[in-house]
Design an enzyme around this catalytic site. Structure first.
Site, PDB file in Angstrom:
ATOM      1  N   ASN A 107       5.998  30.092 -12.381  1.00  0.00           N
ATOM      2  CA  ASN A 107       7.023  31.035 -11.942  1.00  0.00           C
ATOM      3  C   ASN A 107       7.719  31.653 -13.152  1.00  0.00           C
ATOM      4  OD1 ASN A 107       8.549  32.493 -10.091  1.00  0.00           O
ATOM      5  ND2 ASN A 107      10.086  30.896  -9.848  1.00  0.00           N
ATOM      6  N   ASP A 288      22.375  36.661 -17.023  1.00  0.00           N
ATOM      7  CA  ASP A 288      22.311  35.531 -16.090  1.00  0.00           C
ATOM      8  C   ASP A 288      23.603  34.722 -16.045  1.00  0.00           C
ATOM      9  OD1 ASP A 288      19.744  36.093 -15.231  1.00  0.00           O
ATOM     10  OD2 ASP A 288      18.781  34.813 -16.713  1.00  0.00           O
ATOM     11  N   GLU A 316      14.201  34.103  -9.684  1.00  0.00           N
ATOM     12  CA  GLU A 316      13.584  32.855  -9.226  1.00  0.00           C
ATOM     13  C   GLU A 316      13.809  32.589  -7.743  1.00  0.00           C
ATOM     14  OE1 GLU A 316      13.606  32.356 -13.634  1.00  0.00           O
ATOM     15  OE2 GLU A 316      14.764  33.426 -12.142  1.00  0.00           O
ATOM     16  N   HIS A 359      16.631  26.930 -11.415  1.00  0.00           N
ATOM     17  CA  HIS A 359      17.315  26.172 -12.460  1.00  0.00           C
ATOM     18  C   HIS A 359      18.770  26.592 -12.624  1.00  0.00           C
ATOM     19  CE1 HIS A 359      16.392  29.499 -15.586  1.00  0.00           C
ATOM     20  NE2 HIS A 359      15.919  29.920 -14.433  1.00  0.00           N
ATOM     21  N   ARG A 360      19.052  27.876 -12.515  1.00  0.00           N
ATOM     22  CA  ARG A 360      20.428  28.327 -12.746  1.00  0.00           C
ATOM     23  C   ARG A 360      21.354  27.959 -11.586  1.00  0.00           C
ATOM     24  NH1 ARG A 360      20.151  30.161 -17.543  1.00  0.00           N
ATOM     25  NH2 ARG A 360      18.383  31.427 -18.246  1.00  0.00           N
ATOM     26  N   LYS A 385      12.928  24.228 -16.038  1.00  0.00           N
ATOM     27  CA  LYS A 385      12.438  25.584 -16.328  1.00  0.00           C
ATOM     28  C   LYS A 385      12.978  26.104 -17.649  1.00  0.00           C
ATOM     29  CE  LYS A 385      12.141  30.225 -14.293  1.00  0.00           C
ATOM     30  NZ  LYS A 385      10.689  30.410 -14.465  1.00  0.00           N
TER      31      LYS A 385
END
Length: 421
Positions: A107, A288, A316, A359-360, A385
């Protein structure tokens, strides 16, 4: 031992004083790997992020036939020193139409886009594919640009999986829009000198332009030559610890940090957005790290409007929906209007957070748990990730960590149980 399926973050009992070493920048690491592969001879990249995304890039370069050596970086467990042996712009050949060389990108959107341009400089057929979410993410702007240059790209819907037909350098011109993502332009710019391509960038977008500038700066540094290169700390990763400091009244600094003025990373601007202003734009202000700011917003003095969030829907996971859903689950008052979220100040309560394999999402809401009792995180291992040792940093004793208690079933996890693999 790996992280359990669900963990609880216990609030800090008192403020701490810490200096956190965060891993290297993902954006810089992946660009440096491509440029090193295109360089003349041996390039040693220190401080390189070692996470799922960058491992994908290294694996694909090795699958292509590049020699890449990876050793531990003594200054940070989440980094590596990666030595790439460039081949003067030559890309090892692919397969045939019936049996193309397979490159699995998981991904990792950055790897997918950079590799699509890179393998055009080879000869033969290369098949790029990934996980199902990767097959939903946009690629058509890049594919259209590569076709303008004269390369054949077989894709039924402008997305992966795709078969790239390498044809070597082709002196030609293309245009590429950065409306959806700067990665399309960056992919072309990284390979432009070796490919003899003239790349015209359209659709000016301040959110993405800093990444184009970063790419151009790195291209100038490498300029075909092998070198020793130091990757800067990742600003998006740093935002979680800056945010944790603000949220808990702690004094938290980032080790080896450049000033925001010196950094080419857009999220280096994060510290100047506290106290939170009335509005923050994903297009004009932050990358991000705007997700970190959203999780802090219920603790602001007034309502905060987060604007221009369309790009977050294409990453994602559908991040706008995910943030609204999970903040609301914690008791936040969140209103979605088009591509904006308005978050009101107010008390929060504990909840079990779905991370959507993102992940975030996991890292943002883990920081919230340092303040709000009862925050549990499902699938915390998704942090691998970009930041596999995130929870080790959260739980490590000050001054190298925040000293947080991370629990499973009420029992504190040991250090060896906190790494995401």
């Amino acid at each position: 031992m790996s992280l359990p399926d669900c963990i609880e973050i216990a609030p800090l009992s008192s403020p701490v004083r810490a200096t956190i070493t965060v891993p290297g920048s993902k954006s810089i690491t992946n660009r440096a790997l491509v440029l090193a592969a295109l360089a003349d001879g041996e390039s040693a990249i220190s401080g390189a992020l070692w996470s799922e995304d960058t491992q994908v890039m290294v694996d694909c370069l090795q699958d292509l036939g590049f020699m890449v050596n990876v050793v531990a970086d003594p200054s940070e467990i989440g980094n590596r020193v990666i030595t790439v042996y460039g081949r003067r712009g030559e890309i090892p050949p692919g397969g045939t139409e019936s049996q193309p060389l397979e490159l699995f990108v998981g991904n990792a959107g950055t790897a997918a886009r950079f590799l699509a341009a890179l393998v055009c400089l080879g000869e033969g057929c290369y098949r790029l594919h990934g996980v199902s979410r990767m097959h939903e993410r946009p690629q058509s702007a890049l594919f259209d640009s590569l076709r303008q240059l004269g390369y054949r790209i077989d894709s039924s819907n402008g997305r992966l999986p795709a078969i790239i037909h390498g044809a070597g350098p082709l002196k030609a011109r293309c245009s590429v829009s950065i409306e959806e993502s700067s990665q399309f332009a960056s992919a072309l710019l990284l390979c432009a000198e070796r490919g003899q391509w003239e790349v015209i960038i359209t659709g000016e977008n301040r959110e993405e332009s800093p990444y184009v500038v970063l790419t151009q700066q790195l291209c100038a540094q490498f300029r075909k030559q092998s070198l020793r290169f130091q990757v800067a700390p990742d600003a998006s990763s740093a935002s979680y610890f800056w945010g944790a400091g603000w949220l808990t009244g702690s004094d938290v600094a980032i080790a080896h940090w450049q000033s925001a003025r010196e950094s080419a990373q857009i999220d280096a601007q994060f510290p100047r957005f506290w106290p939170l202003p009335g509005s923050i734009s994903r297009q004009n202000d932050l990358g991000d790290s705007i997700m970190t700011a959203m999780v802090l917003a219920p603790f602001a003095k007034g309502a905060t409007r987060f604007e221009d969030l369309r790009r977050l829907r294409l990453q994602e996971c559908e991040r706008v929906m995910a943030l609204r859903t999970e903040l609301t689950r914690c008791g936040a008052r969140v209103a979605e209007n088009g591509d904006s979220l308005e978050i009101q100040p107010g008390p929060l309560h504990g909840a079990t957070i779905e991370t959507y394999h993102d992940h975030r999402m996991a890292m943002c809401f883990s920081i919230l748990g340092l303040k709000v009792p009862g925050i549990k995180i499902n699938n915390p291992s998704c942090v691998k990730k970009t930041f596999p040792n995130f929870y080790e940093k959260l739980a490590g004793p000050a001054p190298d960590g925040l000293g947080a208690a991370i629990l499973r079933g009420g029992e504190r996890l040991r250090p060896g149980e906190l790494f995401a693999d």
